[in-house]
Design a protein around this motif. Structure first.
Motif, short mmCIF file in Angstrom:
data_model
loop_
_atom_site.label_atom_id
_atom_site.label_comp_id
_atom_site.label_asym_id
_atom_site.label_seq_id
_atom_site.Cartn_x
_atom_site.Cartn_y
_atom_site.Cartn_z
N MET A 233 0.82 -1.19 0.00
CA MET A 233 0.00 0.00 0.00
C MET A 233 0.86 1.24 0.00
N ALA A 234 1.57 1.50 1.06
CA ALA A 234 2.24 2.77 1.21
C ALA A 234 3.49 2.58 2.06
N THR A 235 4.27 3.63 2.19
CA THR A 235 5.50 3.59 2.95
C THR A 235 5.24 3.83 4.43
N TYR A 236 5.79 2.95 5.29
CA TYR A 236 5.66 3.04 6.74
C TYR A 236 6.82 3.86 7.31
N THR A 237 6.50 4.81 8.21
CA THR A 237 7.52 5.60 8.89
C THR A 237 7.07 5.81 10.33
N LYS A 238 7.98 5.57 11.29
CA LYS A 238 7.61 5.83 12.69
C LYS A 238 8.05 7.24 13.08
N TYR A 239 7.36 7.80 14.05
CA TYR A 239 7.70 9.12 14.57
C TYR A 239 8.87 8.99 15.55
N GLU A 240 9.70 10.03 15.66
CA GLU A 240 10.88 9.98 16.51
C GLU A 240 10.55 9.92 18.00
N ILE A 241 9.36 10.32 18.41
CA ILE A 241 8.96 10.29 19.82
C ILE A 241 8.72 8.87 20.33
N VAL A 242 8.59 7.92 19.43
CA VAL A 242 8.20 6.55 19.80
C VAL A 242 9.12 5.92 20.85
N PRO A 243 10.44 5.92 20.69
CA PRO A 243 11.27 5.28 21.73
C PRO A 243 11.08 5.90 23.12
N GLU A 244 10.92 7.22 23.17
CA GLU A 244 10.69 7.87 24.47
C GLU A 244 9.36 7.42 25.06
N ASN A 245 8.32 7.39 24.23
CA ASN A 245 7.01 6.94 24.72
C ASN A 245 7.03 5.48 25.14
N MET A 246 7.81 4.66 24.44
CA MET A 246 7.94 3.25 24.84
C MET A 246 8.60 3.16 26.22
N GLY A 247 9.67 3.93 26.41
CA GLY A 247 10.37 3.93 27.69
C GLY A 247 9.50 4.44 28.82
N ASN A 248 8.57 5.31 28.52
CA ASN A 248 7.65 5.86 29.52
C ASN A 248 6.37 5.06 29.65
N LYS A 249 6.30 3.92 29.00
CA LYS A 249 5.15 3.01 29.06
C LYS A 249 3.84 3.69 28.67
N VAL A 250 3.89 4.49 27.61
CA VAL A 250 2.71 5.22 27.14
C VAL A 250 1.76 4.32 26.36
N TYR A 251 2.31 3.43 25.52
CA TYR A 251 1.50 2.61 24.63
C TYR A 251 1.13 1.26 25.26
N ASP A 252 -0.04 0.75 24.87
CA ASP A 252 -0.41 -0.64 25.17
C ASP A 252 -0.40 -1.38 23.84
N PHE A 253 0.62 -2.17 23.61
CA PHE A 253 0.79 -2.86 22.33
C PHE A 253 -0.08 -4.10 22.19
N PHE A 254 -0.65 -4.56 23.26
CA PHE A 254 -1.40 -5.81 23.18
C PHE A 254 -2.90 -5.58 23.03
N GLY A 255 -3.31 -4.35 22.88
CA GLY A 255 -4.67 -4.02 22.48
C GLY A 255 -5.76 -4.35 23.46
N THR A 256 -5.39 -4.66 24.70
CA THR A 256 -6.43 -5.06 25.64
C THR A 256 -7.06 -3.89 26.37
N THR A 257 -6.35 -2.77 26.47
CA THR A 257 -6.92 -1.63 27.19
C THR A 257 -6.98 -0.37 26.36
N ASP A 258 -6.14 -0.25 25.36
CA ASP A 258 -6.06 0.99 24.59
C ASP A 258 -6.79 0.89 23.25
N THR A 259 -7.30 2.02 22.79
CA THR A 259 -7.93 2.12 21.48
C THR A 259 -6.94 2.75 20.52
N TRP A 260 -6.63 2.04 19.44
CA TRP A 260 -5.74 2.55 18.40
C TRP A 260 -6.57 3.04 17.24
N LYS A 261 -6.10 4.11 16.59
CA LYS A 261 -6.85 4.69 15.48
C LYS A 261 -5.93 5.01 14.31
N VAL A 262 -6.56 5.10 13.15
CA VAL A 262 -5.89 5.58 11.94
C VAL A 262 -6.70 6.76 11.42
#
Length: 144
Positions: free
Chosen positions: A1-30
């Motif tokens: 489809m298209a080219t994937y690019t991550k934002y530079e803030i991602v590693p900091e947010n990962m270190g700060n436990k901002v995201y829930d990657f397993f989809g059980t509590t957080d709502t992800w959107k496009v």
């Protein structure tokens, strides 16, 4: 489809436990964005200029069914395709889209942090009765 690019803030947010990657509590959107993302400074969905919320598009985008699995030291994210159908006019009015930012809609600090975006490669308009599909494929990102 298209080219994937991550934002530079991602590693900091990962270190700060901002995201829930397993989809059980957080709502992800496009969402559908109009202006070129700035990966160094865009951090939340409020930094993204979206197509207008009309004719089948809701400002903030659409929820995705998101989940991740881990195998050894590799995390793989999967998501169900998202489909928008234009009705009553062009999707988002007369505005053209190009980018599909992905973000976690649940956190409040920071609110709605960005994860990545897909660049469609050119601007597009979805006319009344037409659809736009974000096809994530078998997986839309892997972290190893």
């Amino acid at each position: 489809m298209a080219t994937y690019t991550k934002y530079e803030i991602v590693p900091e947010n990962m270190g700060n436990k901002v995201y829930d990657f397993f989809g059980t509590t957080d709502t992800w959107k496009v969402a559908i964005g109009t202006d070129a993302p700035v990966v160094a400074t865009d951090t939340t969905i409020s930094d993204v200029t979206q197509i207008s919320g009309s004719n089948g598009y809701t400002a903030g985008g659409a929820s995705i069914s998101f989940n991740s699995t881990r195998s050894g030291g590799t995390l793989t994210a999967t998501a169900t395709d998202v489909v928008w159908t234009a009705s009553g006019g062009n999707l988002g009015g007369s505005t053209t889209g190009r980018y599909f930012p992905i973000y976690d809609d649940t956190p409040t600090s920071p609110a709605d942090p960005l994860w990545c975006y897909y660049d469609y490669g050119s601007t597009f308009t979805v006319a009344a009765g037409e659809t736009m599909t974000v096809d994530f494929g078998a997986s839309f990102w892997t972290l190893a």
